[in-house]
Design a protein around this motif. Structure first.
Motif, PDB file in Angstrom:
ATOM      1  N   MET A   1      -7.456  -5.648 -20.176  1.00 16.20           N
ATOM      2  CA  MET A   1      -8.114  -4.822 -21.177  1.00 16.20           C
ATOM      3  C   MET A   1      -9.632  -4.993 -21.046  1.00 16.20           C
ATOM      4  SD  MET A   1      -5.405  -3.752 -22.934  1.00 16.20           S
ATOM      5  CE  MET A   1      -3.724  -4.288 -22.959  1.00 16.20           C
ATOM      6  N   GLY A   2     -10.398  -4.320 -21.849  1.00 19.26           N
ATOM      7  CA  GLY A   2     -11.841  -4.426 -21.790  1.00 19.26           C
ATOM      8  C   GLY A   2     -12.462  -3.247 -21.067  1.00 19.26           C
ATOM      9  N   LEU A   3     -13.668  -3.449 -20.542  1.00 26.13           N
ATOM     10  CA  LEU A   3     -14.424  -2.409 -19.851  1.00 26.13           C
ATOM     11  C   LEU A   3     -14.935  -2.958 -18.531  1.00 26.13           C
ATOM     12  CD1 LEU A   3     -15.907   0.370 -19.781  1.00 26.13           C
ATOM     13  CD2 LEU A   3     -17.789  -0.770 -20.999  1.00 26.13           C
ATOM     14  N   SER A   4     -14.738  -2.193 -17.462  1.00 25.33           N
ATOM     15  CA  SER A   4     -15.224  -2.602 -16.145  1.00 25.33           C
ATOM     16  C   SER A   4     -15.756  -1.379 -15.404  1.00 25.33           C
ATOM     17  CB  SER A   4     -14.099  -3.263 -15.342  1.00 25.33           C
ATOM     18  OG  SER A   4     -13.002  -2.379 -15.188  1.00 25.33           O
ATOM     19  N   THR A   5     -16.488  -1.648 -14.315  1.00 26.06           N
ATOM     20  CA  THR A   5     -16.997  -0.583 -13.454  1.00 26.06           C
ATOM     21  C   THR A   5     -16.941  -1.043 -12.013  1.00 26.06           C
ATOM     22  OG1 THR A   5     -18.784   1.035 -13.175  1.00 26.06           O
ATOM     23  CG2 THR A   5     -19.451  -1.263 -13.544  1.00 26.06           C
ATOM     24  N   LEU A  49     -17.568  -5.927 -18.303  1.00 27.89           N
ATOM     25  CA  LEU A  49     -18.706  -5.536 -19.134  1.00 27.89           C
ATOM     26  C   LEU A  49     -18.426  -5.905 -20.590  1.00 27.89           C
ATOM     27  CD1 LEU A  49     -19.312  -2.091 -17.473  1.00 27.89           C
ATOM     28  CD2 LEU A  49     -20.769  -4.106 -17.271  1.00 27.89           C
ATOM     29  N   PHE A  50     -17.203  -5.689 -21.018  1.00 26.49           N
ATOM     30  CA  PHE A  50     -16.691  -6.170 -22.301  1.00 26.49           C
ATOM     31  C   PHE A  50     -15.322  -6.756 -22.029  1.00 26.49           C
ATOM     32  CE2 PHE A  50     -19.368  -2.810 -24.408  1.00 26.49           C
ATOM     33  CZ  PHE A  50     -20.114  -3.668 -25.203  1.00 26.49           C
ATOM     34  N   ASP A  51     -15.028  -7.891 -22.622  1.00 25.44           N
ATOM     35  CA  ASP A  51     -13.679  -8.433 -22.517  1.00 25.44           C
ATOM     36  C   ASP A  51     -12.803  -7.808 -23.602  1.00 25.44           C
ATOM     37  OD1 ASP A  51     -14.272  -9.758 -24.902  1.00 25.44           O
ATOM     38  OD2 ASP A  51     -14.628 -11.675 -23.915  1.00 25.44           O
ATOM     39  N   ASN A  52     -11.554  -8.223 -23.658  1.00 26.04           N
ATOM     40  CA  ASN A  52     -10.600  -7.652 -24.612  1.00 26.04           C
ATOM     41  C   ASN A  52     -11.092  -7.727 -26.049  1.00 26.04           C
ATOM     42  OD1 ASN A  52      -9.134  -7.582 -22.294  1.00 26.04           O
ATOM     43  ND2 ASN A  52      -7.554  -8.998 -22.957  1.00 26.04           N
ATOM     44  N   ALA A  53     -11.653  -8.848 -26.425  1.00 26.29           N
ATOM     45  CA  ALA A  53     -12.039  -9.067 -27.819  1.00 26.29           C
ATOM     46  C   ALA A  53     -13.316  -8.331 -28.214  1.00 26.29           C
ATOM     47  CB  ALA A  53     -12.206 -10.562 -28.082  1.00 26.29           C
ATOM     48  N   SER A  54     -14.208  -8.072 -27.260  1.00 25.81           N
ATOM     49  CA  SER A  54     -15.509  -7.505 -27.633  1.00 25.81           C
ATOM     50  C   SER A  54     -15.610  -5.989 -27.470  1.00 25.81           C
ATOM     51  CB  SER A  54     -16.629  -8.198 -26.857  1.00 25.81           C
ATOM     52  OG  SER A  54     -16.430  -8.069 -25.474  1.00 25.81           O
ATOM     53  N   LEU A  55     -14.657  -5.346 -26.777  1.00 30.72           N
ATOM     54  CA  LEU A  55     -14.705  -3.890 -26.647  1.00 30.72           C
ATOM     55  C   LEU A  55     -14.337  -3.249 -27.980  1.00 30.72           C
ATOM     56  CD1 LEU A  55     -15.077  -1.403 -24.826  1.00 30.72           C
ATOM     57  CD2 LEU A  55     -12.630  -1.544 -24.307  1.00 30.72           C
ATOM     58  N   LYS A  56     -15.177  -2.341 -28.436  1.00 30.27           N
ATOM     59  CA  LYS A  56     -14.974  -1.632 -29.706  1.00 30.27           C
ATOM     60  C   LYS A  56     -14.879  -0.134 -29.443  1.00 30.27           C
ATOM     61  CE  LYS A  56     -15.653  -5.498 -31.905  1.00 30.27           C
ATOM     62  NZ  LYS A  56     -14.522  -6.374 -31.859  1.00 30.27           N
ATOM     63  N   THR A  57     -14.191   0.584 -30.310  1.00 30.47           N
ATOM     64  CA  THR A  57     -14.188   2.040 -30.194  1.00 30.47           C
ATOM     65  C   THR A  57     -15.618   2.535 -30.398  1.00 30.47           C
ATOM     66  OG1 THR A  57     -13.663   2.321 -32.525  1.00 30.47           O
ATOM     67  CG2 THR A  57     -11.809   2.278 -30.997  1.00 30.47           C
ATOM     68  N   GLY A  58     -15.933   3.643 -29.777  1.00 26.40           N
ATOM     69  CA  GLY A  58     -17.271   4.204 -29.902  1.00 26.40           C
ATOM     70  C   GLY A  58     -17.705   4.849 -28.615  1.00 26.40           C
ATOM     71  N   THR A  59     -18.995   5.141 -28.534  1.00 25.44           N
ATOM     72  CA  THR A  59     -19.540   5.814 -27.357  1.00 25.44           C
ATOM     73  C   THR A  59     -20.510   4.893 -26.623  1.00 25.44           C
ATOM     74  OG1 THR A  59     -21.240   6.874 -28.714  1.00 25.44           O
ATOM     75  CG2 THR A  59     -19.216   8.137 -28.280  1.00 25.44           C
ATOM     76  N   TYR A  60     -20.522   5.039 -25.297  1.00 22.36           N
ATOM     77  CA  TYR A  60     -21.281   4.160 -24.420  1.00 22.36           C
ATOM     78  C   TYR A  60     -21.923   4.975 -23.308  1.00 22.36           C
ATOM     79  CZ  TYR A  60     -18.553   0.532 -26.704  1.00 22.36           C
ATOM     80  OH  TYR A  60     -17.982  -0.278 -27.638  1.00 22.36           O
ATOM     81  N   ALA A  93     -11.738   5.384 -27.182  1.00 25.87           N
ATOM     82  CA  ALA A  93     -10.945   5.745 -28.356  1.00 25.87           C
ATOM     83  C   ALA A  93      -9.936   4.663 -28.724  1.00 25.87           C
ATOM     84  CB  ALA A  93     -10.219   7.069 -28.108  1.00 25.87           C
ATOM     85  N   HIS A  94      -9.527   3.865 -27.723  1.00 23.20           N
ATOM     86  CA  HIS A  94      -8.489   2.854 -27.943  1.00 23.20           C
ATOM     87  C   HIS A  94      -8.969   1.517 -27.369  1.00 23.20           C
ATOM     88  CE1 HIS A  94      -5.786   6.067 -29.092  1.00 23.20           C
ATOM     89  NE2 HIS A  94      -6.196   6.725 -28.013  1.00 23.20           N
ATOM     90  N   ALA A  95      -9.566   0.694 -28.196  1.00 19.37           N
ATOM     91  CA  ALA A  95     -10.146  -0.574 -27.741  1.00 19.37           C
ATOM     92  C   ALA A  95      -9.094  -1.551 -27.240  1.00 19.37           C
ATOM     93  CB  ALA A  95     -10.969  -1.204 -28.860  1.00 19.37           C
ATOM     94  N   ASP A  96      -7.823  -1.279 -27.498  1.00 21.88           N
ATOM     95  CA  ASP A  96      -6.759  -2.154 -27.013  1.00 21.88           C
ATOM     96  C   ASP A  96      -6.314  -1.782 -25.596  1.00 21.88           C
ATOM     97  OD1 ASP A  96      -5.728   0.272 -27.936  1.00 21.88           O
ATOM     98  OD2 ASP A  96      -3.781  -0.604 -28.399  1.00 21.88           O
ATOM     99  N   GLN A  97      -6.930  -0.756 -25.007  1.00 21.31           N
ATOM    100  CA  GLN A  97      -6.625  -0.351 -23.635  1.00 21.31           C
ATOM    101  C   GLN A  97      -7.769  -0.748 -22.720  1.00 21.31           C
ATOM    102  OE1 GLN A  97      -5.840   3.850 -23.546  1.00 21.31           O
ATOM    103  NE2 GLN A  97      -4.191   3.714 -25.063  1.00 21.31           N
ATOM    104  N   HIS A  98      -7.481  -0.792 -21.412  1.00 15.77           N
ATOM    105  CA  HIS A  98      -8.526  -1.081 -20.431  1.00 15.77           C
ATOM    106  C   HIS A  98      -9.235   0.221 -20.056  1.00 15.77           C
ATOM    107  CE1 HIS A  98     -10.685  -3.143 -17.278  1.00 15.77           C
ATOM    108  NE2 HIS A  98     -10.391  -2.148 -16.467  1.00 15.77           N
ATOM    109  N   TYR A  99     -10.562   0.193 -20.038  1.00 17.27           N
ATOM    110  CA  TYR A  99     -11.374   1.323 -19.592  1.00 17.27           C
ATOM    111  C   TYR A  99     -12.117   0.887 -18.341  1.00 17.27           C
ATOM    112  CZ  TYR A  99     -10.523   4.040 -23.801  1.00 17.27           C
ATOM    113  OH  TYR A  99      -9.929   4.769 -24.794  1.00 17.27           O
ATOM    114  N   GLY A 115     -10.532   5.122 -14.525  1.00 18.50           N
ATOM    115  CA  GLY A 115      -9.635   4.379 -13.667  1.00 18.50           C
ATOM    116  C   GLY A 115      -8.732   3.455 -14.479  1.00 18.50           C
ATOM    117  N   SER A 116      -7.987   2.651 -13.768  1.00 22.76           N
ATOM    118  CA  SER A 116      -7.071   1.722 -14.441  1.00 22.76           C
ATOM    119  C   SER A 116      -7.447   0.282 -14.145  1.00 22.76           C
ATOM    120  CB  SER A 116      -5.653   1.986 -13.983  1.00 22.76           C
ATOM    121  OG  SER A 116      -5.534   1.855 -12.585  1.00 22.76           O
TER     122      SER A 116
END
Length: 116
Positions: A1-5, A49-60, A93-99, A115-116
């Motif tokens: 989960m979280g955010l990566s690039t 970029l964000f781990d599971n706990a720190s990713l929040k819904t919103g725009t980036y 939209a779903h902070a419990d998913q990986h972006y 991506g996944s």
């Protein structure tokens, strides 16, 4: 989960090692810098970029310093550059998913997808 690039240099057929990236949290036209980093040898960040706990819904916004990367690789670019920086605005939209936000880039084009 979280955010990566992950960034792939499609001109040279390799990861975009050394490319500078900035992550912003956005609210309308307001953008707040969250972190600046440099991609590693694999064209990725060393940590999410964000781990599971720190990713929040919103725009980036992710901003990639494309022209500086290609200049550092010795590519002769016109002035002004066709692509200077690439900014991708996206929503979580779903902070419990990986972006995962990959970028495929050359000095003249880019594409992205979730991506996944």
């Amino acid at each position: 989960m979280g955010l990566s690039t992950h960034v792939l240099d499609t001109m040279h057929g390799c990861p975009a090692a050394g490319m500078k990236v900035e992550l912003f949290r956005t609210d309308g036209v307001q953008a707040t810098l969250v972190k600046s980093l440099t991609l590693n040898h694999d064209g990725r960040t060393d940590a999410p970029l964000f781990d599971n706990a720190s990713l929040k819904t919103g725009t980036y916004r992710l901003t990639f310093d494309v022209a500086a990367y290609f200049k550092a690789r010795g590519v002769s670019l016109p002035e002004p550059n066709f692509l200077h920086r690439v900014s991708l605005d996206f929503g979580v939209a779903h902070a419990d998913q990986h972006y995962h936000v990959p970028l495929l880039v050359s000095p003249w084009s880019y594409s992205t997808y979730r991506g996944s």
